[in-house]
Write an enzyme that holds these catalytic residues in place. Structure first.
Site, PDB file in Angstrom:
ATOM      1  N   SER A  18      -8.805  -5.313   0.023  1.00 29.32           N
ATOM      2  CA  SER A  18      -7.389  -5.696   0.022  1.00 29.32           C
ATOM      3  C   SER A  18      -6.582  -4.691   0.820  1.00 29.32           C
ATOM      4  O   SER A  18      -6.911  -3.500   0.854  1.00 29.32           O
ATOM      5  CB  SER A  18      -6.876  -5.802  -1.410  1.00 29.32           C
ATOM      6  N   LYS A  19      -5.554  -5.230   1.459  1.00 27.17           N
ATOM      7  CA  LYS A  19      -4.686  -4.421   2.310  1.00 27.17           C
ATOM      8  C   LYS A  19      -4.076  -3.267   1.519  1.00 27.17           C
ATOM      9  O   LYS A  19      -3.870  -2.196   2.032  1.00 27.17           O
ATOM     10  CB  LYS A  19      -3.532  -5.297   2.798  1.00 27.17           C
ATOM     11  N   ARG A  20      -3.736  -3.542   0.270  1.00 32.43           N
ATOM     12  CA  ARG A  20      -3.040  -2.543  -0.520  1.00 32.43           C
ATOM     13  C   ARG A  20      -3.968  -1.448  -1.025  1.00 32.43           C
ATOM     14  O   ARG A  20      -3.646  -0.276  -1.004  1.00 32.43           O
ATOM     15  CB  ARG A  20      -2.352  -3.214  -1.709  1.00 32.43           C
ATOM     16  N   ARG A  21      -5.139  -1.864  -1.481  1.00 31.69           N
ATOM     17  CA  ARG A  21      -6.029  -0.927  -2.170  1.00 31.69           C
ATOM     18  C   ARG A  21      -6.984  -0.207  -1.214  1.00 31.69           C
ATOM     19  O   ARG A  21      -7.356   0.928  -1.436  1.00 31.69           O
ATOM     20  CB  ARG A  21      -6.842  -1.753  -3.162  1.00 31.69           C
TER      21      ARG A  21
END
Ligand code: GLU
Length: 472
Positions: free
Chosen positions: A237-240
């Site tokens: 994921s982009k965030r993690r």
């Protein structure tokens, strides 16, 4: 004879090029180059709300950096609206779609009341609504039979048509939906192999029904590449997770190492040789050998592949690649030249180069606190070792300022300071620490004898004395 291979990479510019998209792009490129086919680019920018046109530059720049050269000019879906409108007209004329004025809320409320499954319930299927503002066009999916394909990675895949909802083809404002543009374009561009991420598996039956309804030819083959996951087996994921390709470039990964590593996600050569030139990967790569299960994007392995690739460069090439990462400019370039081989053997990324030679560039190396604690605060006989080293090095004749003599001198100093092993020889593993920290500020770096040689007598002795003074 079958058609020449034509593949395409079809990014939606909603983010920076992601390593997962890079993985799909690479598979397309490898197949095209292996088969002497064409690798086309199509920018899927029909979703005006989510697209950020400026990100197209990042995608192209990263493909270029990776060496995934494309054929022809990229196609932009945003410029092909008329073609999609004409395709939609065809679907209307054939009765393959119907118009629907149900809002999402209304559909949801009906589903809730009926306790049925989510998705569209076919409410407008037989209402014969005329087209009009706010009315979406939905595809009339068959209720019987199955739609499937032979996936090069997954084998036979098929879906019961009864499970496919009547999906939207044109929005209420007349804008084409992703699937229409996507399926139409593949057929229109003569794409023979659709190679893309596994997140598109579930929409492929709808894609096929659409192509059939348009009276166009289905692609010869599909290959849905494995999902990339992190160490927790979760989808990247982009965030993690670290997923942006440009970040890897900026962190000193080599493009050929990145491409080599991406090729190994879900695939491996039969001879087990994993780090190898791209020309060999082009020859050996087979979609049929790609494993469908999720592939772990392993930073450690990437870093290993990068280190191996760095070691495989010629010394000149290594220095050339490292140069953009040397913030001190010319003095750092010169310092690197003096220890190039030693540094090349020890770094995993190009960003690790400068910290290894910084001690040659600056007047006073910055003390790394952890190194100081480890080698000086917690070290044994530190003052004795520094005193002995100063004395032994100071006594070296100018002509003897070379690695082998320096090694002999520091070994003698170790014995003087009581760092001896059972045979009475020098115990250098313990003795070296304070010397290395004194001259470079760190416990890790290029080999000590070469480092001291290059640093020179005056600076070496000054730093040893300075550290000795702080030890008290
Ligand atoms: N534009 C789609 C995406 O970025 C790719 C669709 C495809 O490759 O067919 O996920």
């Amino acid at each position: 004879m079958s058609n020449p291979v034509r593949v395409r990479f079809a990014p939606s510019p909603t983010g920076f090029l992601h390593v997962g998209s890079g993985h799909s792009a690479l598979a397309n490129w490898l197949v095209a180059r292996q088969m002497g086919g064409e690798f086309l680019l199509r920018i899927e920018d029909t979703d005006v709300e989510r697209n950020r046109p400026e990100l197209v530059d990042n995608v192209l720049e990263m493909l270029h950096w990776l060496g995934l050269d494309w054929d022809g000019t990229p196609v932009h879906q945003s410029e092909r609206g008329d073609l999609y409108a004409a395709a939609a007209e065809k679907l209307v004329a054939a009765g393959s779609v119907y118009f629907c004025d149900c809002t999402g809320d209304v559909v949801q409320a009906r589903n809730k009341e009926a306790g049925g499954k989510p998705g569209y319930d076919g409410f407008c299927r037989d209402r014969n609504l005329e087209p009009g503002p706010g009315r979406a066009a939905r595809f009339r999916t068959p209720h019987e039979g199955r739609t499937g394909w032979d996936d090069l990675v997954r084998g036979e895949v098929s879906f019961a048509n009864a499970d496919l909802e009547d999906f939207v083809v044109l929005r209420g404002n007349g804008a084409p939906m992703f699937l229409l543009a996507n399926a139409f374009d593949d057929a229109d561009m003569g794409i023979t192999h659709v190679i893309r991420g596994e997140d598109h598996v579930n929409s492929t039956p709808k894609y096929l029904l659409l192509v059939d309804a348009l009276g166009m030819a289905r692609p010869e083959a599909f290959a849905h590449m494995p999902l990339l996951v992190n160490e927790g087996r979760k989808k990247l994921s982009k965030r993690r997770d670290d997923v942006s390709m440009s970040d890897y470039r900026d962190r000193g990964y080599l493009p050929e190492a990145m491409v080599n590593y991406l090729a190994l996600l879900g695939w491996g050569p039969a001879d087990g040789v994993e780090v190898r030139p791209i020309s060999e990967i082009i020859d050996l790569y087979r979609l049929a050998d790609v494993n469908a299960s999720p592939a772990f994007f392993d930073q450690k392995k990437l870093s290993f592949v990068n280190a191996e690739t760095i070691r495989g460069l010629s010394s000149e090439e290594f220095q050339r690649r490292a140069e953009p990462f040397l913030t001190y400019g010319a003095p750092a370039v010169a310092a690197l030249a003096s220890l190039a081989t030693e540094v090349q053997e020890r770094v995993r990324t190009l960003t690790e180069v400068e910290p290894m030679i910084e001690f040659l560039v600056v007047d006073e190396p910055e003390m790394d606190e952890a190194s100081w604690t480890k080698a000086i605060t917690k070290g044994k006989a530190v003052a004795e070792m520094l005193d002995a080293t100063i004395a032994r090095l100071d006594a070296l004749a100018p002509g003897d300022w070379a690695p082998e003599h320096i090694q002999a001198a520091v070994s003698q100093a170790a014995i003087d300071a009581g760092h001896v092993n059972e045979e009475g020889g020098p115990q250098l593993s313990k003795a070296q620490g304070p010397v290395r920290v004194a001259i470079s500020g760190r416990t890790v770096g290029p080999p000590l004898w070469e480092s001291i040689t290059v640093l020179g007598r005056d600076r070496t002795l000054a730093r040893l004395r300075g550290t000795r003074a702080s030890v008290g």
